[in-house]
Design a protein around this motif. Structure first.
Motif, PDB file in Angstrom:
ATOM      1  N   CYS A   1       0.858  -1.185   0.000  1.00 56.97           N
ATOM      2  CA  CYS A   1       0.000   0.000   0.000  1.00 56.97           C
ATOM      3  C   CYS A   1       0.894   1.235   0.000  1.00 56.97           C
ATOM      4  O   CYS A   1       1.918   1.264   0.674  1.00 56.97           O
ATOM      5  CB  CYS A   1      -0.878   0.053   1.248  1.00 56.97           C
ATOM      6  N   LYS A   2       0.488   2.218  -0.766  1.00 56.27           N
ATOM      7  CA  LYS A   2       1.202   3.492  -0.747  1.00 56.27           C
ATOM      8  C   LYS A   2       0.188   4.622  -0.835  1.00 56.27           C
ATOM      9  O   LYS A   2      -0.668   4.633  -1.724  1.00 56.27           O
ATOM     10  CB  LYS A   2       2.183   3.578  -1.930  1.00 56.27           C
ATOM     11  N   ARG A   3       0.297   5.539   0.105  1.00 56.72           N
ATOM     12  CA  ARG A   3      -0.631   6.666   0.129  1.00 56.72           C
ATOM     13  C   ARG A   3       0.138   7.965   0.012  1.00 56.72           C
ATOM     14  O   ARG A   3       1.256   8.096   0.522  1.00 56.72           O
ATOM     15  CB  ARG A   3      -1.430   6.684   1.443  1.00 56.72           C
TER      16      ARG A   3
ATOM     17  N   LEU B   1      -1.602   2.950  -4.237  1.00 59.97           N
ATOM     18  CA  LEU B   1      -1.579   1.490  -4.382  1.00 59.97           C
ATOM     19  C   LEU B   1      -2.260   0.883  -3.165  1.00 59.97           C
ATOM     20  O   LEU B   1      -2.030   1.328  -2.038  1.00 59.97           O
ATOM     21  CB  LEU B   1      -0.145   0.965  -4.478  1.00 59.97           C
ATOM     22  N   ASP B   2      -3.072  -0.120  -3.410  1.00 61.02           N
ATOM     23  CA  ASP B   2      -3.885  -0.660  -2.328  1.00 61.02           C
ATOM     24  C   ASP B   2      -3.802  -2.195  -2.329  1.00 61.02           C
ATOM     25  O   ASP B   2      -4.487  -2.866  -3.082  1.00 61.02           O
ATOM     26  CB  ASP B   2      -5.338  -0.199  -2.546  1.00 61.02           C
ATOM     27  N   GLY B   3      -2.902  -2.720  -1.537  1.00 62.63           N
ATOM     28  CA  GLY B   3      -2.804  -4.179  -1.365  1.00 62.63           C
ATOM     29  C   GLY B   3      -2.299  -4.916  -2.589  1.00 62.63           C
ATOM     30  O   GLY B   3      -2.822  -5.971  -2.944  1.00 62.63           O
ATOM     31  N   LEU B   4      -1.273  -4.371  -3.214  1.00 61.65           N
ATOM     32  CA  LEU B   4      -0.781  -4.968  -4.464  1.00 61.65           C
ATOM     33  C   LEU B   4       0.156  -6.149  -4.212  1.00 61.65           C
ATOM     34  O   LEU B   4       1.021  -6.096  -3.336  1.00 61.65           O
ATOM     35  CB  LEU B   4      -0.037  -3.900  -5.270  1.00 61.65           C
ATOM     36  N   ASP B   5      -0.040  -7.214  -4.982  1.00 55.90           N
ATOM     37  CA  ASP B   5       0.872  -8.364  -4.966  1.00 55.90           C
ATOM     38  C   ASP B   5       1.462  -8.533  -6.359  1.00 55.90           C
ATOM     39  O   ASP B   5       0.744  -8.388  -7.348  1.00 55.90           O
ATOM     40  CB  ASP B   5       0.107  -9.654  -4.612  1.00 55.90           C
TER      41      ASP B   5
ATOM     42  N   LEU C   1       0.355 -10.752 -17.247  1.00 59.86           N
ATOM     43  CA  LEU C   1      -0.095  -9.370 -17.279  1.00 59.86           C
ATOM     44  C   LEU C   1      -0.665  -8.986 -15.916  1.00 59.86           C
ATOM     45  O   LEU C   1      -1.371  -9.782 -15.291  1.00 59.86           O
ATOM     46  CB  LEU C   1      -1.186  -9.244 -18.355  1.00 59.86           C
ATOM     47  N   LEU C   2      -0.318  -7.782 -15.491  1.00 57.46           N
ATOM     48  CA  LEU C   2      -0.914  -7.243 -14.271  1.00 57.46           C
ATOM     49  C   LEU C   2      -1.605  -5.946 -14.675  1.00 57.46           C
ATOM     50  O   LEU C   2      -0.955  -5.032 -15.194  1.00 57.46           O
ATOM     51  CB  LEU C   2       0.171  -6.956 -13.227  1.00 57.46           C
ATOM     52  N   VAL C   3      -2.898  -5.877 -14.462  1.00 57.06           N
ATOM     53  CA  VAL C   3      -3.631  -4.667 -14.828  1.00 57.06           C
ATOM     54  C   VAL C   3      -4.076  -3.966 -13.559  1.00 57.06           C
ATOM     55  O   VAL C   3      -4.720  -4.575 -12.694  1.00 57.06           O
ATOM     56  CB  VAL C   3      -4.864  -5.001 -15.702  1.00 57.06           C
ATOM     57  N   LEU C   4      -3.694  -2.703 -13.459  1.00 61.08           N
ATOM     58  CA  LEU C   4      -4.056  -1.911 -12.278  1.00 61.08           C
ATOM     59  C   LEU C   4      -5.130  -0.899 -12.646  1.00 61.08           C
ATOM     60  O   LEU C   4      -5.084  -0.299 -13.729  1.00 61.08           O
ATOM     61  CB  LEU C   4      -2.827  -1.146 -11.756  1.00 61.08           C
ATOM     62  N   VAL C   5      -6.052  -0.710 -11.752  1.00 54.33           N
ATOM     63  CA  VAL C   5      -7.030   0.369 -11.890  1.00 54.33           C
ATOM     64  C   VAL C   5      -7.195   1.000 -10.521  1.00 54.33           C
ATOM     65  O   VAL C   5      -7.495   0.304  -9.546  1.00 54.33           O
ATOM     66  CB  VAL C   5      -8.386  -0.164 -12.407  1.00 54.33           C
ATOM     67  N   GLU C   6      -6.939   2.284 -10.481  1.00 57.03           N
ATOM     68  CA  GLU C   6      -7.043   3.049  -9.226  1.00 57.03           C
ATOM     69  C   GLU C   6      -6.321   2.360  -8.065  1.00 57.03           C
ATOM     70  O   GLU C   6      -6.852   2.237  -6.964  1.00 57.03           O
ATOM     71  CB  GLU C   6      -8.515   3.297  -8.889  1.00 57.03           C
ATOM     72  N   GLY C   7      -5.136   1.881  -8.363  1.00 55.20           N
ATOM     73  CA  GLY C   7      -4.282   1.333  -7.306  1.00 55.20           C
ATOM     74  C   GLY C   7      -4.569  -0.102  -6.924  1.00 55.20           C
ATOM     75  O   GLY C   7      -3.883  -0.663  -6.080  1.00 55.20           O
ATOM     76  N   ARG C   8      -5.586  -0.712  -7.534  1.00 49.30           N
ATOM     77  CA  ARG C   8      -5.916  -2.096  -7.198  1.00 49.30           C
ATOM     78  C   ARG C   8      -5.664  -3.001  -8.398  1.00 49.30           C
ATOM     79  O   ARG C   8      -5.703  -2.556  -9.547  1.00 49.30           O
ATOM     80  CB  ARG C   8      -7.376  -2.215  -6.774  1.00 49.30           C
TER      81      ARG C   8
END
Lengths: 278, 316
Positions: free
Chosen positions: B16-18, B25-29, B211-218
């Motif tokens: 997580c990064k705020r 970023l919210d709980g990224l693996d 592939l890792l797709v992020l949307v709004e930090g998730r």
């Protein structure tokens, strides 16, 4: 390698050349200023070589000392603040810092390389101003013994007389002494640079603060504040142009300036080492 | 301490990064293994750049853990960066140096001089097609040439993990194809782990293993690109008259939904061409076309995103 890289980048930038040109131009202006002053005093009869001031004490060494004094107070701090200010903030805004920080290179080493080169440049332009002032004084006015009298420049509180050779030795001593004094605004601007996102902001802020502190240190009203301001001690090197050198006083002031420089460098390093590059 | 050989090139868990009140970023693996190319995609502001900065050690996570070869890039930057190379966007170059000087100095930072030879520098410049401009100052380069040089500085000396941010920006189509070839070679022949970030899926879909797709930090999607399009294949037919064709198919239990002005969309595998021809001929319906429709990665992602929005009832 980082020192070599930073050195190459410094000499490929315009900053050293702008500083050299600015200092040379300033000295020519000083010379013209003295000349026109003399023309006014003598109703247009000044001999540019000797008579535009009282020839009994004014010569090339006096010109060099006055020119260096003004340059030290007004010009050199601007150039050293510029150098300190661009170091971190300039690389941050250009993205170069990101590239350097993704190399197997510690932040401490990068910081020290930047500090060392900035200090070297400060020493270089200080020596350049002194050297050019002496050369210009020699050829445009002519050297002799150095006589100083009490006056508005507060160079001395009583008449001082130095033989030419002794005066030149004092000029040589003034070079490292003045460089040490300039290390304070340099490290101060480096500290500001670690907080700023752009070089313009860092340079503008540090030059402005230097000028405010300089004015505050000169105004009698702020006498109580003076001991706490580094600008109060910066012209300490004037003490080198006394017949009898007060080494205790000189070392005391130099130590205070070194303390200020170490404090600002430590603050800058602490910030640079731990900050996030958002 | 040095990077561990048996540790994965990238391992991020629960990151997580705020920034103030905004969660980037919210709980990224994320895990990137040796010899694979992982694509990182997502719209602007999805958190891709924040993730790259965490990997580069520019930022420290508020929660979770980021490791490159088992080491913390924020605290062990010098050691980590011996094996990792980044090419950020836009290309952050040292404009007053020539291409050769830049490559040579950067490659030797923190290393012994003998580790990178002049021949290595020349070969890398040739690899990215800059050998003829090697002694020109970088400030005179076009954006595309800067991008090539940016890639070159990331390849010398060859890292074990390569992180590329928008590497196709400013490159002409031929150079894009060349770049793909270079990256495939690095993966297949040298076992490099490569993390490729792009806001355009079309740029990464041909190249990446995962592939890792992020949307709004998730994380919206993580896995092989084929998994994103799987189950989204359809049959598109064009028939005249369309409504009669639709009714006929419905009577046979085949759901057909109108697609655009003239077509019908049917579930994949619901009917064979020969059956449709026979059925339509018997009723005087003219079959204009019959084809399988495989959605692009972007269309599949959009559908996934829409599904997510519908499930949540709102966008976050």
């Amino acid at each position: 390698m980082i020192l070599r890289l930073e050195n190459l980048r410094l000499w490929r930038s315009r900053r050293p050349y702008l500083a050299a040109f600015g200092l040379a131009f300033f000295l020519v202006l000083m010379l013209v200023g003295f000349y026109t002053y003399a023309q006014t005093k003598t109703s247009g009869g000044a001999d540019f070589g000797y008579t535009y001031e009282n020839r009994s004490y004014f010569n090339g060494l006096t010109f060099a000392l006055y020119a260096f004094y003004f340059g030290f107070l007004l010009l050199l701090p601007v150039f050293v603040c510029t150098e300190g200010g661009v170091q971190v903030a300039g690389d941050t805004s250009s993205g170069a810092l990101h590239m350097l920080l993704t190399r197997p290179l510690s932040r401490a080493r990068l910081f020290l390389a930047k500090l060392a080169l900035s200090m070297a440049l400060a020493a270089g332009i200080t020596g350049l101003l002194l050297g050019l002032a002496l050369v210009l004084g020699l050829f445009a006015v002519g050297w002799g013994d150095l006589d100083l009298y009490p006056g508005v420049l507060q160079m001395t509180d009583r008449r001082q007389h130095l033989e030419q050779s002794e005066a030149l030795a004092r000029f040589l001593l003034a070079w490292p002494a003045a460089t040490l004094a300039l290390a304070v605004p340099l490290t101060f601007s480096l500290w500001i640079s670690t907080h700023a996102k752009s070089a313009v902001n860092a340079v503008g802020t540090s030059v402005s603060i230097y000028l405010v502190l300089y004015v505050v240190a000169e105004i009698h009203f702020f006498q109580e504040l003076r001991p706490w301001l580094f600008t109060s001690y910066m012209p300490y090197w004037r003490g080198l142009f006394r017949e009898e050198l007060d080494w205790t006083g000189l070392v005391k002031d130099a130590s205070k300036l070194a303390g200020f420089a170490c404090l600002f460098a430590a603050l800058a390093f602490r910030r640079f080492r731990s900050r996030e590059e958002a | 301490m040095t990077a561990q050989d048996d540790e994965p090139p990238v391992l991020a868990a629960g990151v997580c990064k705020r920034f103030g009140t905004r969660t980037a970023l919210d709980g990224l693996d994320l895990e990137v293994r040796p010899g694979e190319i992982v694509g990182l995609a997502g719209p602007n502001g999805s958190g891709k750049t924040t993730l790259l900065k965490l990997l580069a050690g520019f930022l420290s996570p508020d929660e979770g853990d980021v490791r490159l070869f088992g080491q913390d890039p924020f605290r062990q930057q010098k050691s980590v960066m011996r094996d990792v190379r980044f090419a950020f966007a836009p290309p952050p170059l040292l404009g007053s140096l020539t291409a050769r000087e830049q490559l040579s100095y950067l490659a030797r930072l923190g290393r012994r001089r003998a580790e990178v030879t002049r021949a290595d520098v020349a070969a890398t410049l040739a690899l990215v097609g800059l050998e003829e401009r090697a002694d020109d100052r970088v400030e005179t380069f076009s954006f595309g040439m800067r991008q090539r040089l940016n890639l070159a500085q990331a390849l010398l000396p060859r890292p074990r993990l390569l992180v590329l941010d928008e590497p196709n920006d400013g490159l002409d189509p031929l150079a894009v194809i060349e770049l793909r070839g270079i990256l495939r070679t690095l993966r297949d022949e040298h076992g490099l782990a490569i993390l490729l970030s792009s806001h355009l899926l079309i740029e990464v879909e041909e190249l990446v293993d995962r592939l890792l797709v992020l949307v709004e930090g998730r994380t919206l999607f993580a896995g092989a690109p084929a998994r994103l399009t799987a189950g989204r294949e359809r049959i598109l037919i064009e028939a005249e008259p369309r409504d009669a064709a639709r009714e006929l198919l419905a009577k046979r239990g085949i759901p057909a939904t109108p697609e655009g002005a003239v077509a019908l969309a049917l579930p994949a595998g619901s009917v064979e061409l020969v059956d449709v021809v026979e059925l339509f001929n018997a009723r005087g319906i003219r079959l204009e076309s019959f084809r399988r429709d495989v959605p692009t990665l972007e269309a599949a992602l959009l559908a996934t995103l829409q599904g997510e929005v519908e499930r949540n009832g709102r966008t976050r």
